[in-house]
Write an enzyme that holds these catalytic residues in place. Structure first.
Site, PDB file in Angstrom:
ATOM      1  N   ILE A 357       0.842  -1.192   0.000  1.00 56.65           N
ATOM      2  CA  ILE A 357       0.000   0.000   0.000  1.00 56.65           C
ATOM      3  C   ILE A 357       0.880   1.247   0.000  1.00 56.65           C
ATOM      4  CG2 ILE A 357      -0.188   0.054   2.536  1.00 56.65           C
ATOM      5  CD1 ILE A 357      -3.102   0.999   2.189  1.00 56.65           C
ATOM      6  N   CYS A 358       0.338   2.342  -0.515  1.00 56.17           N
ATOM      7  CA  CYS A 358       0.939   3.662  -0.411  1.00 56.17           C
ATOM      8  C   CYS A 358       2.236   3.753  -1.226  1.00 56.17           C
ATOM      9  CB  CYS A 358       1.147   4.004   1.067  1.00 56.17           C
ATOM     10  SG  CYS A 358       1.494   5.748   1.397  1.00 56.17           S
ATOM     11  N   ALA A 359       3.360   4.046  -0.592  1.00 52.67           N
ATOM     12  CA  ALA A 359       4.623   4.192  -1.319  1.00 52.67           C
ATOM     13  C   ALA A 359       5.238   2.863  -1.727  1.00 52.67           C
ATOM     14  CB  ALA A 359       5.623   4.964  -0.454  1.00 52.67           C
ATOM     15  N   PHE A 379       0.280   5.292  -3.770  1.00 55.21           N
ATOM     16  CA  PHE A 379       0.011   6.644  -3.279  1.00 55.21           C
ATOM     17  C   PHE A 379       0.005   7.595  -4.469  1.00 55.21           C
ATOM     18  CE2 PHE A 379       1.406  10.688  -1.290  1.00 55.21           C
ATOM     19  CZ  PHE A 379       0.344  10.833  -0.407  1.00 55.21           C
ATOM     20  N   SER A 405      -2.825  -0.827  -2.935  1.00 59.43           N
ATOM     21  CA  SER A 405      -3.769   0.206  -2.512  1.00 59.43           C
ATOM     22  C   SER A 405      -3.033   1.525  -2.348  1.00 59.43           C
ATOM     23  CB  SER A 405      -4.479  -0.220  -1.230  1.00 59.43           C
ATOM     24  OG  SER A 405      -5.550   0.644  -0.922  1.00 59.43           O
TER      25      SER A 405
END
Length: 437
Positions: A357-359, A379, A405
């Site tokens: 998720i994210c970075a 992200f 995500s």
């Protein structure tokens, strides 16, 4: 994407509109509030000095609520003190999550705070209720006209027991807890409720809205917009969560899903805790493994989390899923860990699930070839690093054995999607309802 509406309810209403037509990354948010005429000014007289916030924690505190409150208020620039009401700074929160507080409450009882925020969770909420020094501080806070806030069971167990909710509107709670409030407060169904100097909210799935609302109360609407944008908050809070799935395959396991969640200094604490919390609620066996030589890591907003094992030990076992939280520092540490990258490559080569998720999709998976032939998201500010950007707008994206995500505000949906892949849609929806996602 259409603008969304996030409502915070105030008693004795007049109507104002916050965050009008403000672009927040890839979505716009419009938040309508009804303001108590007797309440404090929202932003016009806001002091430029740093606001001080107290968040007490105990054994059995709901970790996602506590961590989101800490993280979001620190993003807003508040000076947040996490204080243990136990005899030691380390607390065993719900779902086996270990958090290390900044100090003991007993050492700061004479301090003055602009806001005291109480997380929920059982038995943590009972422990906060029975803490006499905390009760004294919260009552003084109320008498001095400063903000108090509570979420989940804490409004009923703590604020209600201490007599601070007489005539107040508070969020609807379970029937058992509502019995404690029925003689003094009025239940309402909004996700965040503001009545005078008391702000209440419902549970894990409303914590981010609750925390951003409190940033706005302390630091003004402009700061709340600034903070909420990078969170990638839900455009339709309370609606049934959805996932986008391509190339559907079954995620199999024997007995109980074995899931590895690595963490490192700089990992995003909201994302890490959301994954661990939700998957343990689903009864998966979640192993939290720290990179480096210490079980304790300092996450991106200085929340101290304690892992179960070091990655060196975790490497000896096989897993049904390896899933990475984001956070810039944490993702960089993951990408530099030859041991973790090799584990991920073996996972992918074995057609076993892996996710991030994210970075982390952009900084870990992409440079190490783990997205080759796959669709992924990340992200928003990191999506330019993805070779294939065709599906980046999705909040949760599953492509075969890969799940990705976008950020803190998608982390509960991300965790629920993992639950759904292992246990089925019904189980995911049950947990979504229980956590108010």
């Amino acid at each position: 994407m259409a603008s969304s509406s996030l409502c915070h309810c105030y008693s004795n209403p007049i109507t104002v509109t916050l965050f009008p037509n403000t672009k927040l990354n890839h979505s716009s948010r419009r938040i309508s509030l009804r303001v108590n005429r007797r309440s404090f000014s929202i932003s016009a007289t806001m002091s430029s000095s740093t606001k001080k916030v107290l968040i007490p924690v105990a054994h059995g505190t709901e970790p996602f609520e506590a961590v989101v409150m800490i993280d979001v208020l620190r993003r807003g620039g508040a000076d947040v003190t996490v204080a243990s009401v136990e005899n030691q700074v380390g607390v065993d929160a719900c779902h086996g999550i270990k958090i290390v507080a900044d100090t003991l409450l007993s050492e700061i009882t004479d301090s003055v705070f602009d806001l005291i925020m109480l997380p929920g969770g059982l038995p943590g909420g009972e422990t906060l209720k029975n803490c006499k020094p905390l009760e004294k501080m919260v009552k003084k806070q109320d008498a001095d006209g400063r903000l108090n806030a509570a979420i989940c069971c804490a409004p009923a167990l703590a604020l209600g027991t201490w007599g601070l909710l007489e005539g107040k509107k508070v969020l609807h709670v379970t029937r058992f807890l509502w019995i404690k409030l029925a003689t003094c407060a009025k239940a309402v169904e909004s996700r965040v409720e503001i009545d005078g100097k008391i702000v209440t909210s419902r549970g894990p799935g409303t914590t981010m809205e609750f925390s951003v609302t409190l940033v706005e109360q302390l630091l003004g609407k402009e700061k709340a917009v600034e903070v909420s944008g990078p969170l990638v908050m839900r455009p339709n809070p309370g609606d049934e969560y959805t996932i986008t799935e391509l190339n559907q395959v079954n995620w199999s396991f024997d007995g109980t899903p074995q899931i590895l969640v690595p963490i490192a200094d700089g990992s995003e604490e909201m994302e890490a805790v959301a994954i661990i919390d939700v998957l343990r609620r689903a009864k998966a066996n979640v192993v939290v493994a720290a990179l480096g030589n210490s079980l304790e890591v300092v996450a991106s907003r200085k929340v101290k989390l304690v892992a179960d094992v070091l990655l060196d030990e975790a490497e000896k076992n096989s897993y049904d899923l390896i899933v990475l939280p984001g956070g810039l520092g944490g993702a960089e540490a993951f990408a530099s860990s030859e041991k973790l990258v090799n584990m991920l490559k073996k996972q992918a080569e074995s057609n076993k699930p892996y996710g991030a998720i994210c970075a982390s999709p952009a900084l870990v998976f992409e440079p190490h070839g783990l997205l080759k032939g796959k669709k992924a998201t990340a992200f928003p500010a990191m999506c330019s690093k993805l070779t294939d950007q065709s599906h980046i707008e999705h909040r949760v994206l599953v492509d075969g054995n890969l799940i990705t995500s976008r950020g803190p505000g998608t982390s509960l949906e991300f965790a629920l999607a993992i639950v759904e892949k292992f246990y089925g849609r019904e189980k995911g929806l049950q947990l979504a309802k229980a956590t108010l996602v």
